[in-house]
Design a protein around this motif. Structure first.
Motif, PDB file in Angstrom:
ATOM      1  N   ASP A  54      27.599 -41.500  81.793  1.00  0.00           N
ATOM      2  CA  ASP A  54      26.613 -41.623  82.859  1.00  0.00           C
ATOM      3  C   ASP A  54      25.371 -40.768  82.597  1.00  0.00           C
ATOM      4  N   GLY A  55      25.323 -40.128  81.427  1.00  0.00           N
ATOM      5  CA  GLY A  55      24.145 -39.360  81.042  1.00  0.00           C
ATOM      6  C   GLY A  55      24.223 -37.877  81.320  1.00  0.00           C
ATOM      7  N   GLN A  56      25.230 -37.413  82.046  1.00  0.00           N
ATOM      8  CA  GLN A  56      25.346 -35.982  82.326  1.00  0.00           C
ATOM      9  C   GLN A  56      25.726 -35.225  81.051  1.00  0.00           C
ATOM     10  N   PRO A  57      24.923 -34.229  80.658  1.00  0.00           N
ATOM     11  CA  PRO A  57      25.301 -33.443  79.481  1.00  0.00           C
ATOM     12  C   PRO A  57      26.541 -32.617  79.774  1.00  0.00           C
ATOM     13  N   LEU A  58      27.335 -32.388  78.750  1.00  0.00           N
ATOM     14  CA  LEU A  58      28.533 -31.565  78.875  1.00  0.00           C
ATOM     15  C   LEU A  58      28.245 -30.184  78.285  1.00  0.00           C
ATOM     16  N   ALA A  59      28.525 -29.144  79.047  1.00  0.00           N
ATOM     17  CA  ALA A  59      28.410 -27.793  78.510  1.00  0.00           C
ATOM     18  C   ALA A  59      29.493 -27.622  77.447  1.00  0.00           C
ATOM     19  N   SER A  60      29.098 -27.455  76.207  1.00  0.00           N
ATOM     20  CA  SER A  60      30.072 -27.493  75.112  1.00  0.00           C
ATOM     21  C   SER A  60      30.059 -26.199  74.308  1.00  0.00           C
ATOM     22  N   TYR A  61      31.287 -25.776  73.906  1.00  0.00           N
ATOM     23  CA  TYR A  61      31.476 -24.544  73.155  1.00  0.00           C
ATOM     24  C   TYR A  61      32.407 -24.828  71.983  1.00  0.00           C
ATOM     25  N   ILE A  62      32.098 -24.256  70.840  1.00  0.00           N
ATOM     26  CA  ILE A  62      32.869 -24.539  69.637  1.00  0.00           C
ATOM     27  C   ILE A  62      34.251 -23.895  69.720  1.00  0.00           C
ATOM     28  N   VAL A  63      35.273 -24.706  69.456  1.00  0.00           N
ATOM     29  CA  VAL A  63      36.647 -24.232  69.371  1.00  0.00           C
ATOM     30  C   VAL A  63      37.039 -24.026  67.917  1.00  0.00           C
ATOM     31  N   GLU A  64      36.678 -24.992  67.085  1.00  0.00           N
ATOM     32  CA  GLU A  64      37.134 -24.984  65.696  1.00  0.00           C
ATOM     33  C   GLU A  64      36.110 -25.693  64.829  1.00  0.00           C
ATOM     34  N   GLN A  65      35.841 -25.128  63.649  1.00  0.00           N
ATOM     35  CA  GLN A  65      34.931 -25.726  62.686  1.00  0.00           C
ATOM     36  C   GLN A  65      35.704 -26.046  61.413  1.00  0.00           C
ATOM     37  N   GLY A  66      35.917 -27.336  61.148  1.00  0.00           N
ATOM     38  CA  GLY A  66      36.594 -27.754  59.926  1.00  0.00           C
ATOM     39  C   GLY A  66      35.599 -28.171  58.872  1.00  0.00           C
ATOM     40  N   ASP A  67      36.114 -28.627  57.730  1.00  0.00           N
ATOM     41  CA  ASP A  67      35.230 -29.050  56.646  1.00  0.00           C
ATOM     42  C   ASP A  67      34.403 -30.268  57.039  1.00  0.00           C
ATOM     43  N   ASN A  68      35.024 -31.181  57.787  1.00  0.00           N
ATOM     44  CA  ASN A  68      34.335 -32.422  58.145  1.00  0.00           C
ATOM     45  C   ASN A  68      34.394 -32.715  59.638  1.00  0.00           C
ATOM     46  N   TYR A  69      34.645 -31.687  60.427  1.00  0.00           N
ATOM     47  CA  TYR A  69      34.728 -31.923  61.865  1.00  0.00           C
ATOM     48  C   TYR A  69      34.449 -30.631  62.621  1.00  0.00           C
ATOM     49  N   ASN A  70      34.070 -30.782  63.872  1.00  0.00           N
ATOM     50  CA  ASN A  70      34.014 -29.689  64.840  1.00  0.00           C
ATOM     51  C   ASN A  70      34.814 -30.101  66.059  1.00  0.00           C
ATOM     52  N   ILE A  71      35.489 -29.136  66.686  1.00  0.00           N
ATOM     53  CA  ILE A  71      36.139 -29.376  67.970  1.00  0.00           C
ATOM     54  C   ILE A  71      35.443 -28.509  69.005  1.00  0.00           C
ATOM     55  N   TYR A  72      35.067 -29.120  70.111  1.00  0.00           N
ATOM     56  CA  TYR A  72      34.368 -28.434  71.193  1.00  0.00           C
ATOM     57  C   TYR A  72      35.227 -28.470  72.453  1.00  0.00           C
ATOM     58  N   THR A  73      34.888 -27.595  73.377  1.00  0.00           N
ATOM     59  CA  THR A  73      35.502 -27.624  74.692  1.00  0.00           C
ATOM     60  C   THR A  73      34.408 -27.549  75.742  1.00  0.00           C
ATOM     61  N   SER A  74      34.662 -28.170  76.885  1.00  0.00           N
ATOM     62  CA  SER A  74      33.673 -28.211  77.950  1.00  0.00           C
ATOM     63  C   SER A  74      34.356 -27.958  79.284  1.00  0.00           C
ATOM     64  N   PRO A  75      33.880 -26.993  80.086  1.00  0.00           N
ATOM     65  CA  PRO A  75      34.491 -26.757  81.403  1.00  0.00           C
ATOM     66  C   PRO A  75      34.217 -27.936  82.338  1.00  0.00           C
ATOM     67  N   ILE A  76      35.261 -28.445  82.969  1.00  0.00           N
ATOM     68  CA  ILE A  76      35.129 -29.581  83.887  1.00  0.00           C
ATOM     69  C   ILE A  76      36.121 -29.398  85.037  1.00  0.00           C
ATOM     70  N   MET A  77      35.993 -30.251  86.032  1.00  0.00           N
ATOM     71  CA  MET A  77      37.073 -30.493  86.978  1.00  0.00           C
ATOM     72  C   MET A  77      37.618 -31.884  86.685  1.00  0.00           C
ATOM     73  N   LEU A  78      38.937 -31.970  86.556  1.00  0.00           N
ATOM     74  CA  LEU A  78      39.599 -33.251  86.356  1.00  0.00           C
ATOM     75  C   LEU A  78      40.403 -33.543  87.610  1.00  0.00           C
ATOM     76  N   ASN A  79      39.964 -34.566  88.336  1.00  0.00           N
ATOM     77  CA  ASN A  79      40.599 -34.899  89.619  1.00  0.00           C
ATOM     78  C   ASN A  79      40.636 -33.677  90.534  1.00  0.00           C
ATOM     79  N   ASP A  80      39.496 -32.967  90.579  1.00  0.00           N
ATOM     80  CA  ASP A  80      39.255 -31.814  91.455  1.00  0.00           C
ATOM     81  C   ASP A  80      40.000 -30.546  91.041  1.00  0.00           C
ATOM     82  N   VAL A  81      40.563 -30.511  89.842  1.00  0.00           N
ATOM     83  CA  VAL A  81      41.248 -29.321  89.338  1.00  0.00           C
ATOM     84  C   VAL A  81      40.487 -28.796  88.124  1.00  0.00           C
ATOM     85  N   GLU A  82      40.158 -27.503  88.131  1.00  0.00           N
ATOM     86  CA  GLU A  82      39.403 -26.926  87.025  1.00  0.00           C
ATOM     87  C   GLU A  82      40.221 -26.942  85.737  1.00  0.00           C
ATOM     88  N   THR A  83      39.576 -27.366  84.653  1.00  0.00           N
ATOM     89  CA  THR A  83      40.217 -27.403  83.345  1.00  0.00           C
ATOM     90  C   THR A  83      39.117 -27.454  82.288  1.00  0.00           C
TER      91      THR A  83
END
Length: 728
Positions: free
Chosen positions: A580-609
């Motif tokens: 829907d166009g909303q940017p996700l606040a993203s933080y690096i979890v892991e940096q691999g040779d050919n990939y990055n894994i990020y995490t973003s604070p959200i509420m999922l079904n009204d529960v923080e995760t």
């Protein structure tokens, strides 16, 4: 036969007997648990059965006047099997917690034990507690209960008042009772619950403020039961996250032959108890090493079946080989410690550690476990440190069998604590009592000291850890070592943003500024370049009030020249966003040779995760971005790790969350975005941010664990994606 069908039979009076077993636990055992007795276990009604009881702990790490490590362990002069040939008892310390009250996962594992093939060779002895509710009619959340599961029947054999499952006394009581009443030729012990690693331990009791068993408490309980046994446990296992650490193995080494444990998170389904029981039933003479293969393989296969195999780790550790590993590691740690005054070598070592495989998140959004793979560290520091090959060889000897997923390819079986982000003096105070090496403790402590002195080691003293007056592994030492600089960590623990160059070891030869081409960048002074661990960009958007900034996250998308120390922005105005166009606040979890894994604070079904996101590079110009799932992270108060990454379902409601920063008073807060309904498509894209003003800063991490934020530059983004920096 299901758990509930067994309950119904019990109500009808069929096959279900309740036995009230009275166990008198004498005062001496309790005194031993509280450090009031000099006898190991303080056991009462049993003789010491060949045990050397001169140690206060079952393992003692003694440093002589030359700084040499000597490991002293509780040991039997002889062993005698406690049961008939081919018999097994597996004690399960089942602290249900929210895994049971919210998802019924403990009940599922009880059912797996019941569903196993009939065998007279195996008993599961289960103690239940620690959960606000149970998903069956047999277990009572207001009582402490004990069950025997054998031959597809479950029998309740004890029912007492509720006790804290995070207490050493509760564990000791269960084990003393268990080995007295259900001895076998081979006995295993399983800790069933959440885990948090070497610092926060395992078995978080949700009925007692999530109190957990620390490694010291586990050691105390095992030491208490030891004189009641004529043989060691065949295995001690952790059906929990993050407990596959060298510190854990070192603490339990006197008490078992093998350890089964995971370095990384464990999906909530956990181990396959039906597969374990069926194997023992068909192979009752199997060793702990043989069974370890089944535990690892069946767990891995179950994770693959639910599409969670990529992040999995599980290992079988031969605890008889731990001494050799600890001695070898201590030798390498000595070299690391004495190399701290050479900034080039020190920089290489720390960068090797911080870039090693690590577990449980270790980022701003998800929290920190500070658990890092030992083998990955050794490989990464081998260029700067001699002797790592010997440690790697000793580690390989310890790991009899292991499996790990594709995203954990550099996992080597055991993790170790390193303060990637120091969480305060309490964490370090816990670590000093379980650290496996005095030189490694000195290395960590010296780095903490330098974090307080902006990179200088002037006036540092190692007398707390080395020499005749060492307090290393010393129960009599109560006060916090390094009281001044450790306590300073507590004062700054909540300060996420540091804009003062004077408070870090880093200085600039070219200060952060716009250059002639309109690019924002800087150059690190050559004499402090070795102190730089990593550089990221940090992007904020003005909330509209002119003073509160909303953080969009950290990224490594910058132009870097490490040879000259020059860094420059590479921002294009695009950011990972929901459909829907909303940017996700993203933080690096892991940096691999050919990939990055990020995490973003959200509420999922009204529960923080937190939303886990994976970016895969197909080529330099092409990449894909997909949602992995949601993970609750590390509880800030208790250190408890959520057990699995949850897959999203169609119709789930995702609400982005953003950290905020007030320019006027430095206060931090949280902003909430709009709801988005997940359509079951995990693919995400980078979208052009909305037209407006954005604030751009660099985060510069030094090797001592501190971060410096450069002053903000403001840029304007137009509707066509044009970026215009300007100074204010």
């Amino acid at each position: 036969m299901t758990v509930n069908s067994n309950i119904m039979k019990a109500e009808e009076g069929c096959k279900m007997k309740r036995k009230l077993l009275v166990l008198i636990v004498v005062l001496t055992m309790i005194m031993a648990l509280t450090g009031c007795s000099d006898d190991i276990g303080g056991v009462s009604t049993h003789t010491n059965k060949g045990l050397d009881t001169s140690l206060k702990r079952s393992t003692d790490m003694v440093v002589d006047t030359n700084g040499t490590l000597n490991i002293q362990r509780l040991a039997r002069t002889e062993t005698t099997k406690m049961g008939a040939s081919g018999t097994w008892t597996i004690f399960v310390y089942m602290c249900g917690s929210d895994l049971e009250s919210e998802e019924g996962l403990a009940t599922m594992d009880l059912q797996e034990m019941l569903d196993a093939s009939k065998s007279d060779k195996l008993k599961f002895i289960v103690q239940t507690g620690g959960s606000n509710a149970w998903d069956n009619d047999l277990v009572n959340d207001s009582r402490m209960q004990r069950f025997v599961i054998q031959n597809q029947e479950i029998e309740e054999v004890d029912d007492t008042s509720l006790s804290n499952m995070g207490s050493a006394e509760t564990l000791a009581d269960f084990l003393v009772w268990g080995v007295e009443n259900y001895p076998a030729e081979k006995m295993g012990l399983v800790f069933w619950n959440h885990g948090g690693g070497s610092i926060t331990g395992v078995c978080f009791d949700e009925q007692n403020d999530s109190d957990s068993l620390s490694l010291i408490e586990i050691e105390n309980a095992l030491t208490s039961v030891c004189p009641n046994m004529t043989d060691s446990f065949e295995f001690i296992g952790f059906d929990a996250c993050l407990m596959g650490t060298l510190e854990t193995a070192n603490v339990i080494a006197p008490h078992a032959r093998y350890m089964y444990s995971s370095e990384e998170l464990e999906p909530g389904y956990g181990w396959d108890y039906k597969a374990i029981a069926n194997y023992i039933g068909a192979n009752p003479t199997a060793s702990g090493a043989d069974l370890g293969v089944v535990v690892v393989d069946s767990f891995y296969d179950a994770c693959v079946a639910i599409d969670s195999g990529d992040e999995v780790t599980l290992s079988c550790i031969d605890l008889s080989k731990i001494d050799a590993l600890v001695y070898a590691f201590n030798d390498v740690a000595e070299t690391m410690y004495h190399s701290t005054d050479n900034t080039a070598i020190l920089s290489g070592m720390v960068k090797g550690i911080t870039s090693a495989e690590n577990y449980g998140g270790n980022n701003k959004s998800e929290g920190y476990t500070n658990m890092v793979d030992l083998g990955s560290i050794l490989k990464n520091v081998s260029v700067n440190v001699a002797g790592t090959d010997q440690v790697l060889s000793a580690l390989k000897d310890c790991v009899t069998y292991m499996k790990n997923g594709t995203n954990k390819s550099d996992s080597n079986g055991l993790a170790i604590y390193y303060p990637l982000s120091i969480q305060g003096s309490e964490e370090l105070s816990i670590f000093k009592d379980v650290c496996v090496s005095p030189y490694y403790m000195s290395f960590v402590d010296k780095m903490v000291y330098a974090s307080d002195t902006n990179g200088t080691f002037d006036n540092y003293s190692d007398v707390d850890w080395l020499g005749a007056d060492s307090i290393y592994w010393n129960d009599s030492y109560v006060a916090v070592a390094g009281a001044d600089y450790w306590s300073n960590l507590d004062d700054s623990a909540t300060a996420d943003y540091n804009f003062s160059e004077e408070e870090t070891a880093i200085s600039f030869s070219v200060p952060p500024a716009l250059n002639a081409e309109g690019m924002y960048g800087f150059t690190i002074a050559p004499d402090t370049l070795n102190y730089v661990d990593a550089v990221y960009c940090d992007v904020f958007v003005d909330s509209g009030d002119g003073e509160t900034l909303i953080e969009l996250g950290l990224d490594d998308n910058i132009t870097s020249d490490w040879s000259t120390g020059s860094f420059e922005d590479n921002f294009t105005g695009y950011w990972v966003a929901l459909p829907d166009g909303q940017p996700l606040a993203s933080y690096i979890v892991e940096q691999g040779d050919n990939y990055n894994i990020y995490t973003s604070p959200i509420m999922l079904n009204d529960v923080e995760t937190n939303l886990r996101i994976r970016l895969d590079y197909v080529s330099e110009e092409e990449y894909t971005i997909k949602i992995i799932g949601a993970w609750d992270g590390i509880d800030e108060e208790t250190g408890q790790s959520a057990k699995e990454i949850t897959k999203l379902k169609k119709g789930d409601i995702i609400t982005p969350m953003y950290y905020s920063y007030n320019l006027s008073n430095d206060e931090e807060g949280m902003y909430i975005g709009d709801e988005y309904v997940f359509d079951n498509d995990p693919v995400l894209y980078e979208e052009l941010l909305a037209e407006g003003d954005y604030y751009y800063s660099f985060q510069i991490d030094d090797i001592f664990g501190s971060s410096l934020y450069t002053d903000f530059e403001i840029f304007s983004l137009d509707a066509d994606g044009g970026i215009y920096f300007y100074e204010e």
